[in-house]
Design an enzyme around this catalytic site. Structure first.
Site, PDB file in Angstrom:
ATOM      1  N   HIS A 137       0.849  -1.188   0.000  1.00 51.67           N
ATOM      2  CA  HIS A 137       0.000   0.000   0.000  1.00 51.67           C
ATOM      3  C   HIS A 137       0.878   1.228   0.000  1.00 51.67           C
ATOM      4  CE1 HIS A 137      -3.801  -2.072   1.772  1.00 51.67           C
ATOM      5  NE2 HIS A 137      -3.193  -2.839   0.889  1.00 51.67           N
ATOM      6  N   THR A 138       0.423   2.261  -0.705  1.00 54.36           N
ATOM      7  CA  THR A 138       1.180   3.504  -0.736  1.00 54.36           C
ATOM      8  C   THR A 138       1.207   4.113   0.660  1.00 54.36           C
ATOM      9  OG1 THR A 138       0.426   3.923  -2.975  1.00 54.36           O
ATOM     10  CG2 THR A 138       1.351   5.773  -1.777  1.00 54.36           C
ATOM     11  N   THR A 139       2.407   4.370   1.169  1.00 51.73           N
ATOM     12  CA  THR A 139       2.503   4.976   2.495  1.00 51.73           C
ATOM     13  C   THR A 139       3.146   6.350   2.447  1.00 51.73           C
ATOM     14  OG1 THR A 139       4.578   3.805   2.814  1.00 51.73           O
ATOM     15  CG2 THR A 139       2.610   2.797   3.757  1.00 51.73           C
TER      16      THR A 139
ATOM     17  N   ASN B 169      -4.955   2.671   0.256  1.00 47.69           N
ATOM     18  CA  ASN B 169      -3.976   2.673  -0.828  1.00 47.69           C
ATOM     19  C   ASN B 169      -4.255   3.850  -1.758  1.00 47.69           C
ATOM     20  OD1 ASN B 169      -1.874   1.847  -2.399  1.00 47.69           O
ATOM     21  ND2 ASN B 169      -3.038   0.273  -3.489  1.00 47.69           N
ATOM     22  N   PRO B 170      -4.051   5.058  -1.238  1.00 48.87           N
ATOM     23  CA  PRO B 170      -4.504   6.223  -2.019  1.00 48.87           C
ATOM     24  C   PRO B 170      -3.611   6.564  -3.196  1.00 48.87           C
ATOM     25  CG  PRO B 170      -3.364   6.929  -0.043  1.00 48.87           C
ATOM     26  CD  PRO B 170      -3.441   5.447   0.030  1.00 48.87           C
TER      27      PRO B 170
END
Lengths: 237, 261
Positions: free
Chosen positions: A5-7, A114-115
């Site tokens: 996931h995008t962090t 997960n934006p």
């Protein structure tokens, strides 16, 4: 098998600023691509036109912006060709519909942790009036006469709010935006003086070629003429 | 009709180049009670004759709301119609959520026609046994539209149309008067719809507020259903109109004919 996931954003673009003027919408953004504190690329366009009628610009993670643009272009094409009805009638995507669509996409992604790590600006001109809106990585939407993302939200918005009038001419709007971009270049350490302007009117979209802001009147501070980092003196920081 | 060896599967052509199963499905539409539709430059009106199984039962609902700006009249297998209505309503709501704006009826109908066609080209399904008259307002252009679908998947747009049992009478009436519809106001359109329906009743029955049903969508007019007591004023207007015309005709009959010299 768990997915990543995008962090945090890695390759980023900074502010996009925009305002509605009499007859259209004007956007501005610099063309710097940052890689943390490294200046990765000096000539990257952060605003694109969709169907020559809608402007899309974004700050934040550049790869997510590229993905969003891909999705939007696919949507615009699908709208034009998919249904049988499209053989007979032209029903182009409107800026407002696109803005809403992005809201749905951004919100769904954020709900899965997960934006798309962006603030996306959508601008268009339809039914005789201008449209300017923002969608952020949480799926929050704003429709305003003046928008600014990233650092621009702190530095440029006060300037825009002070000087905005609904009957601004294109020249006045441009001058105001350039002033904002200059201030951003001075104060945002991830900004550059190489900018692009984009406008959308009843006649469609135009995105200018990148050009340098006029710096001939600024940078007169003594510390800029004689850098403090010299050996004599306190050495700077 | 005819029973031959090519009519069991929808995927089998007859030697005459016909899909008999599709044609049989269209027969089902003709068995349903009448439904009419007509439009002006500002509104679209649907009218339907509701059938009841017996004196003790209710009248079958014939007009369904799809969205604020879309109405649907049906003739044929009611259950198939309800399934299609559910699909259309879902599409409308989904579109509103994703794009923040009402769906364009033309695009919805186009997709609906494709949905019908798919059932005619697969072994495991059957065509939908229902004809639809869909009234919709284009939200971007503010224009009224009337569409008709049938089991074959054909989609037509009409100024006025009628489907179901004894609908030919309605079609004849509509053909005769359609040129006046464009400039008609909403109430006149409703009376025209009722007049068209009158010709579709069977035998001794008549059009009443119990078995009549009118739906209207238009500019600045969300879906509105007129049934029961709400319909009575229009039925009264129709009665007055017909009485006046009857008097006019009788007056003409009474006038002495010119003597031939």
């Amino acid at each position: 098998m768990s997915k990543q996931h995008t962090t945090r954003p890695i390759t980023t673009g900074t502010s996009v600023v925009g305002l509605v003027y009499d007859g259209g919408v004007l956007l501005a953004a610099d063309t710097l691509l940052s890689y943390g504190s490294m200046a990765k690329s000096f000539n990257t366009p952060r605003m694109v036109s969709i169907d020559e009628r809608i402007l899309l610009g974004a700050s934040g993670e550049y790869s997510d912006f590229q993905e969003v643009v891909q999705k939007v272009k696919a949507l615009a094409l699908e709208q034009k060709t998919q249904s049988m009805e499209s053989l007979y009638e032209d029903r182009p995507l409107s800026a407002k519909s696109l803005w809403n669509y992005l809201r749905a996409v951004m919100y769904q992604k954020r709900s899965k942790f997960n934006p798309f790590w962006n603030d996306v600006v959508v601008a268009g001109y339809e039914n005789g009036s201008s449209f300017l809106g923002v969608v952020d990585k949480l799926g929050t939407t704003l429709q305003e006469n003046c928008v600014a993302t990233g650092f621009g939200a702190y530095l440029a918005m006060p300037l825009l709010r002070e000087q905005y009038r609904p009957d601004l001419s294109e020249g006045e709007a441009r001058a105001l935006l350039e002033d904002c971009m200059k201030v951003l270049f001075y104060r945002d350490c991830r900004a550059s003086a190489r900018i692009q302007l984009a406008k959308v009117t009843a006649d469609g979209c135009i995105i200018s070629e990148p050009y340098e802001l006029d710096q001939s009147t600024g940078w007169n501070a003594p510390s800029m003429i004689r850098p403090v980092g010299d050996l004599d003196g306190d050495g700077g920081w | 009709m005819f029973r031959n060896q090519y009519d069991t599967d929808v995927t089998v052509w007859s030697p005459e180049g016909r899909l008999l199963q599709v044609e049989y499905a269209m027969e089902s539409v003709k068995q349903g009670s009448a439904c009419v539709g007509l439009r002006s430059n500002t509104h679209v009106v649907l009218g339907a004759l509701k059938r009841s199984v017996s004196e003790l039962s209710s009248h079958q609902k014939k007009v369904l709301e799809i969205d604020d700006h879309i109405a649907m009249g049906i003739a044929g297998l009611t259950a198939d119609a309800r399934s299609l209505a559910k699909y259309m309503r879902t599409e409308c709501l989904n579109h509103k959520y994703v794009y923040g704006a009402p769906i364009t009826p033309a695009v919805l109908m186009s997709d609906l026609a494709d949905k019908h066609q798919r059932t005619t080209q697969t072994y495991v399904r059957r065509p939908f046994g229902v004809g639809l008259l869909v009234a919709g307002m284009d939200p971007q252009r503010g224009s009224p539209h009337l569409y008709q679908t049938c089991p074959s998947g054909n989609l037509y747009e009409f100024y006025a149309s009628a489907i179901g049992a004894r609908s030919q009478s309605a079609r004849t009436y509509l053909e005769k008067h359609y040129e006046t519809f464009a400039e008609s106001d909403k109430d006149d359109l409703i009376v025209h719809a009722l007049q068209a329906l009158v010709g579709c009743v069977s035998g001794d029955d008549e059009l009443t507020k119990e078995n009549g049903s009118i739906a209207i969508v238009g500019k600045d007019q969300n879906y509105t259903l007129l049934e029961g007591d709400a319909l009575q004023p229009y039925l009264d207007r129709l009665e007055v109109k017909n009485a006046e015309e009857k008097d006019d005709d009788e007056e003409k009959e009474d006038e002495p004919e010119a003597m031939e010299t």
